[in-house]
Design a protein around this motif. Structure first.
Motif, PDB file in Angstrom:
ATOM      1  N   MET A   6      -0.615   2.099  -8.683  1.00  0.00           N
ATOM      2  CA  MET A   6      -1.581   3.299  -9.312  1.00  0.00           C
ATOM      3  C   MET A   6      -3.143   3.068  -8.561  1.00  0.00           C
ATOM      4  O   MET A   6      -3.883   3.736  -9.019  1.00  0.00           O
ATOM      5  CB  MET A   6      -1.669   2.588 -10.677  1.00  0.00           C
ATOM      6  N   CYS A   7      -3.025   2.203  -7.775  1.00  0.00           N
ATOM      7  CA  CYS A   7      -4.478   1.986  -6.790  1.00  0.00           C
ATOM      8  C   CYS A   7      -3.783   1.885  -5.471  1.00  0.00           C
ATOM      9  O   CYS A   7      -3.600   0.614  -5.036  1.00  0.00           O
ATOM     10  CB  CYS A   7      -5.093   0.686  -7.319  1.00  0.00           C
ATOM     11  N   PRO A   8      -3.520   3.058  -4.752  1.00  0.00           N
ATOM     12  CA  PRO A   8      -2.918   2.865  -3.320  1.00  0.00           C
ATOM     13  C   PRO A   8      -3.755   2.017  -2.229  1.00  0.00           C
ATOM     14  O   PRO A   8      -2.862   1.633  -1.555  1.00  0.00           O
ATOM     15  CB  PRO A   8      -3.370   4.515  -2.991  1.00  0.00           C
ATOM     16  N   PRO A   9      -4.979   1.984  -2.185  1.00  0.00           N
ATOM     17  CA  PRO A   9      -5.351   0.905  -1.332  1.00  0.00           C
ATOM     18  C   PRO A   9      -4.721  -0.646  -1.387  1.00  0.00           C
ATOM     19  O   PRO A   9      -4.933  -1.140  -0.317  1.00  0.00           O
ATOM     20  CB  PRO A   9      -6.899   0.732  -1.488  1.00  0.00           C
ATOM     21  N   ILE A  10      -4.464  -0.923  -2.415  1.00  0.00           N
ATOM     22  CA  ILE A  10      -3.805  -2.211  -2.766  1.00  0.00           C
ATOM     23  C   ILE A  10      -2.351  -2.584  -2.800  1.00  0.00           C
ATOM     24  O   ILE A  10      -1.942  -3.725  -3.107  1.00  0.00           O
ATOM     25  CB  ILE A  10      -4.557  -3.122  -4.112  1.00  0.00           C
ATOM     26  N   GLY A  11      -1.785  -1.377  -3.000  1.00  0.00           N
ATOM     27  CA  GLY A  11      -0.225  -1.363  -3.146  1.00  0.00           C
ATOM     28  C   GLY A  11       0.367  -1.899  -1.829  1.00  0.00           C
ATOM     29  O   GLY A  11       0.011  -2.356  -0.845  1.00  0.00           O
ATOM     30  N   ALA A  12       1.795  -2.378  -2.128  1.00  0.00           N
ATOM     31  CA  ALA A  12       2.638  -2.851  -1.239  1.00  0.00           C
ATOM     32  C   ALA A  12       2.580  -1.896   0.366  1.00  0.00           C
ATOM     33  O   ALA A  12       2.597  -0.698   0.170  1.00  0.00           O
ATOM     34  CB  ALA A  12       4.079  -3.078  -1.623  1.00  0.00           C
ATOM     35  N   SER A  13       2.923  -2.491   1.237  1.00  0.00           N
ATOM     36  CA  SER A  13       2.936  -1.889   2.611  1.00  0.00           C
ATOM     37  C   SER A  13       3.893  -2.415   3.596  1.00  0.00           C
ATOM     38  O   SER A  13       4.312  -3.550   3.587  1.00  0.00           O
ATOM     39  CB  SER A  13       1.641  -1.727   3.207  1.00  0.00           C
ATOM     40  N   ALA A  14       4.433  -1.724   4.453  1.00  0.00           N
ATOM     41  CA  ALA A  14       5.358  -2.193   5.533  1.00  0.00           C
ATOM     42  C   ALA A  14       5.277  -1.702   6.967  1.00  0.00           C
ATOM     43  O   ALA A  14       4.389  -0.651   6.896  1.00  0.00           O
ATOM     44  CB  ALA A  14       6.791  -1.916   5.067  1.00  0.00           C
ATOM     45  N   MET A  15       5.532  -2.527   7.956  1.00  0.00           N
ATOM     46  CA  MET A  15       5.131  -2.107   9.134  1.00  0.00           C
ATOM     47  C   MET A  15       6.434  -2.336  10.115  1.00  0.00           C
ATOM     48  O   MET A  15       6.999  -3.343   9.780  1.00  0.00           O
ATOM     49  CB  MET A  15       4.061  -2.685  10.008  1.00  0.00           C
TER      50      MET A  15
END
Length: 375
Positions: free
Chosen positions: A268-277
């Protein structure tokens, strides 16, 4: 006068005067002194840069011809008498410092003392460009919201850490949270945040942490929150990490083999959502050579309208994919959802919650099962 009587009288006075809490008093009565064989502090890693010009004592405040030192890691360590073979190196999370592992907000013993009592040498780290490693060779930019004072984020950080909610300026700890509910604990929690003095660079942080492992030798790595991605990357840089214990890793990318990077659940707040690389398979395979355990607490729900609960729902989903990827490639990774094993109410700062001793016991049991508690 009887020494025991005098000691109890002093503790009773401290309790009545508000100097100590009931938990502190109980701990003071039952805990034996910690006997330290060695302690100290030092910096490791980092770099220097030279300013142009020529230094002159006639203008000794000028930067001309002088060097700036920075980007190193700072550590404070204690080794107990008859220590176990492998010490634990504690890596903090974002906008925090080694204080994460010290005394809890309500004054109880934190993981620093708890694991010293369990016989482990303890290294508390301030990652580069923060805390007591605050010297930086590059200035902080506008991209990092935690890089300046005043830090107007008390509600943001309280909610993000899943401690509770706010009504106006009044904080409300979740009813089921294992977080102390008194005003002074809230005050201490908010005063634990630490601003960055330079750009946040997780590869730089991993370089410095690997340099610490190369200096100390084989050790166990414990990381929290944003420190998770630093932990994974450190394994790519040194062979001295014997195991990783991760407390709610997230806030920066989980790593996967190139070509196997999964999609993240939208936050709901994209800048703090999960991420992967993606990383080279050769690097990722190093994570399969050591045991890894991840712990997550309560009040995590990707479908919640509470920003913190939603955010950590996306992180938990990515953590499960990370663990599955390690095990799919022959590794030994475990994810523990604490409510499912009977430890309930944990916030994002689970190492400081009211049940932190029980959590430490779970970690101790896991280390024993992996043969990492030998002397």
């Amino acid at each position: 006068m009887n020494k025991k009587f005098l000691r109890n009288a002093i503790l009773a006075f401290a309790l009545s005067a508000g100097i100590l809490t009931a938990a502190n008093v109980d701990a003071a009565k039952t805990n034996k002194p910690i006997v330290i064989a060695e302690q100290g502090s030092f910096a490791v890693g980092g770099k220097t840069i030279k300013h142009s010009g020529t230094f002159s004592q006639d203008n000794f405040l000028s930067p001309d011809g002088q060097y700036a030192y920075g980007d190193h890691l700072y550590t404070f360590y204690q080794i107990p008498v008859k220590a176990k073979k492998y010490p634990i190196i504690f890596q903090h999370g974002g906008a925090q410092s080694k204080r994460t592992w010290e005394t809890t907000p309500d004054g109880r013993e934190g993981f620093q003392n708890i694991f010293l009592r369990k016989g482990y040498g303890v290294y508390l780290v301030d990652q580069p460009r923060i805390g007591e490693a605050g010297l930086a060779t590059e200035a902080a930019g506008d991209a990092n919201p935690w890089a300046g004072n005043p830090l107007y984020y008390d509600k943001t950080l309280f909610i993000l850490s899943r401690v509770g909610t706010f009504e106006g300026d009044t904080p409300h700890v979740f009813d089921n949270a294992a977080f102390p509910k008194d005003a002074e604990s809230f005050n201490q929690f908010e005063r634990s945040w630490t601003t960055y003095t330079g750009e946040l660079d997780n590869d730089l942080n991993a370089d410095a942490l690997a340099a610490l492992f190369d200096k100390v030798g084989p050790a166990i790595l414990a990381g929290h929150s944003m420190g998770g991605t630093v932990c994974w990357r450190t394994v790519f840089r040194t062979d001295n990490v014997k195991a990783i214990v991760a407390f709610e890793p997230g806030g920066t990318p989980f790593v996967f083999p190139e070509g196997e990077v999964p999609e993240a659940i939208p936050s709901m707040c994209p800048p703090i959502g999960a991420s992967a690389m993606g990383v080279p398979l050769e690097d990722f395979m190093k994570l399969t050579k050591i045991p890894i355990v991840l712990y997550y607490g309560d009040n995590i729900d990707v479908n919640s309208s509470h920003v913190g609960m939603n955010k950590w729902g996306t992180e938990l989903d990515m953590a499960k994919k990370f663990v599955a990827a390690i095990n799919r490639h022959g590794g030994d990774a475990t994810l523990v959802e604490l409510p499912k094993v009977g430890l309930t109410g944990n916030t994002h700062f689970l190492m400081g919650d009211l049940n932190n001793q029980e959590l430490a016991n779970l970690v101790e049991k896991w280390l024993h099962e992996k043969g990492l508690d030998k002397k």
